[in-house]
Design a protein around this motif. Sequence first.
Motif, short mmCIF file in Angstrom:
data_model
loop_
_atom_site.label_atom_id
_atom_site.label_comp_id
_atom_site.label_asym_id
_atom_site.label_seq_id
_atom_site.Cartn_x
_atom_site.Cartn_y
_atom_site.Cartn_z
N LYS A 121 10.21 1.00 6.43
CA LYS A 121 9.76 0.09 5.38
C LYS A 121 8.72 0.77 4.49
CE LYS A 121 7.81 -4.39 4.45
NZ LYS A 121 6.86 -5.37 4.84
N LYS A 122 7.77 1.46 5.11
CA LYS A 122 6.73 2.15 4.34
C LYS A 122 7.34 3.26 3.49
CE LYS A 122 3.13 1.18 7.69
NZ LYS A 122 2.28 1.72 8.75
N ILE A 123 8.25 4.02 4.09
CA ILE A 123 8.92 5.10 3.36
C ILE A 123 9.69 4.54 2.17
CG2 ILE A 123 10.74 6.85 3.50
CD1 ILE A 123 9.79 7.26 6.46
N ASN A 124 10.40 3.46 2.39
CA ASN A 124 11.17 2.82 1.34
C ASN A 124 10.28 2.37 0.19
OD1 ASN A 124 13.63 1.74 0.18
ND2 ASN A 124 12.80 -0.27 0.70
N VAL A 158 7.38 3.55 -0.76
CA VAL A 158 6.87 4.69 -1.52
C VAL A 158 7.99 5.35 -2.31
CG1 VAL A 158 5.83 6.98 -1.33
CG2 VAL A 158 4.92 5.09 0.02
N LEU A 159 9.13 5.59 -1.68
CA LEU A 159 10.23 6.27 -2.37
C LEU A 159 10.80 5.43 -3.51
CD1 LEU A 159 12.14 8.14 0.45
CD2 LEU A 159 10.49 9.04 -1.20
N ALA A 160 10.70 4.12 -3.40
CA ALA A 160 11.17 3.27 -4.49
C ALA A 160 10.37 3.56 -5.76
CB ALA A 160 11.04 1.79 -4.12
N ARG A 161 9.12 3.95 -5.61
CA ARG A 161 8.30 4.27 -6.77
C ARG A 161 8.46 5.72 -7.19
NH1 ARG A 161 8.18 2.65 -10.07
NH2 ARG A 161 7.50 0.67 -9.25
N VAL A 162 8.20 6.63 -6.27
CA VAL A 162 8.15 8.04 -6.65
C VAL A 162 9.53 8.68 -6.73
CG1 VAL A 162 5.83 8.34 -5.73
CG2 VAL A 162 7.80 8.92 -4.30
N GLY A 163 10.55 8.00 -6.25
CA GLY A 163 11.88 8.59 -6.23
C GLY A 163 12.78 8.13 -7.35
N ASP A 164 12.31 7.19 -8.18
CA ASP A 164 13.20 6.76 -9.25
C ASP A 164 13.19 7.79 -10.38
OD1 ASP A 164 11.82 5.58 -11.87
OD2 ASP A 164 10.53 5.05 -10.17
N ARG A 165 14.24 7.78 -11.13
CA ARG A 165 14.49 8.78 -12.17
C ARG A 165 13.31 8.95 -13.13
NH1 ARG A 165 18.86 7.60 -16.91
NH2 ARG A 165 18.36 9.37 -18.23
N TRP A 166 12.83 7.85 -13.69
CA TRP A 166 11.80 7.96 -14.73
C TRP A 166 10.46 8.37 -14.15
CZ3 TRP A 166 13.98 8.92 -18.91
CH2 TRP A 166 15.13 8.26 -19.32
N SER A 167 10.13 7.90 -12.96
CA SER A 167 8.86 8.29 -12.35
C SER A 167 8.82 9.79 -12.10
CB SER A 167 8.63 7.53 -11.04
OG SER A 167 8.44 6.16 -11.29
#
Length: 124
Positions: free
Chosen positions: A12-15, A17-26
């Motif tokens: 859950k924590k990984i998800n 964080v990755l939802a923010r830093v892993g998206d294309r525009w970020s």
Amino acid sequence: MHTCPEAMGHCKKINEVLARVGDRWSVLVIFSLRNGKRRFNELKRELNISQRMLSLTLRDLERDGLISRHYHPTIPPKVEYDLTDLGQSLRGPVKVMTEWALANHEAIDTARAAFDEQAAEAAA
């Protein structure tokens, strides 16, 4: 299948964080800010991103503590964005991801074309 509550908590924590830093525009914003402050319109032009999407991405990155916003009360007003220390810590991972993307984009294009061709043949 056995799942450990601790592992579920980590996922859950990984998800989150990755939802923010892993998206294309970020990723692209962080990449663009790697060498220092940039103005809104510089980012918009470089990334070929809509004003709305850039505003939302910058706000989310600022909320997560990855970038800082610097307002200069000049005429016209000047706003610059920069990586925070936390954002700077992402430079290495983003560099690795962007280098990988550049090194492998042709192989991915080839794989996509082959997949699309097989799908078209199967549909026919």
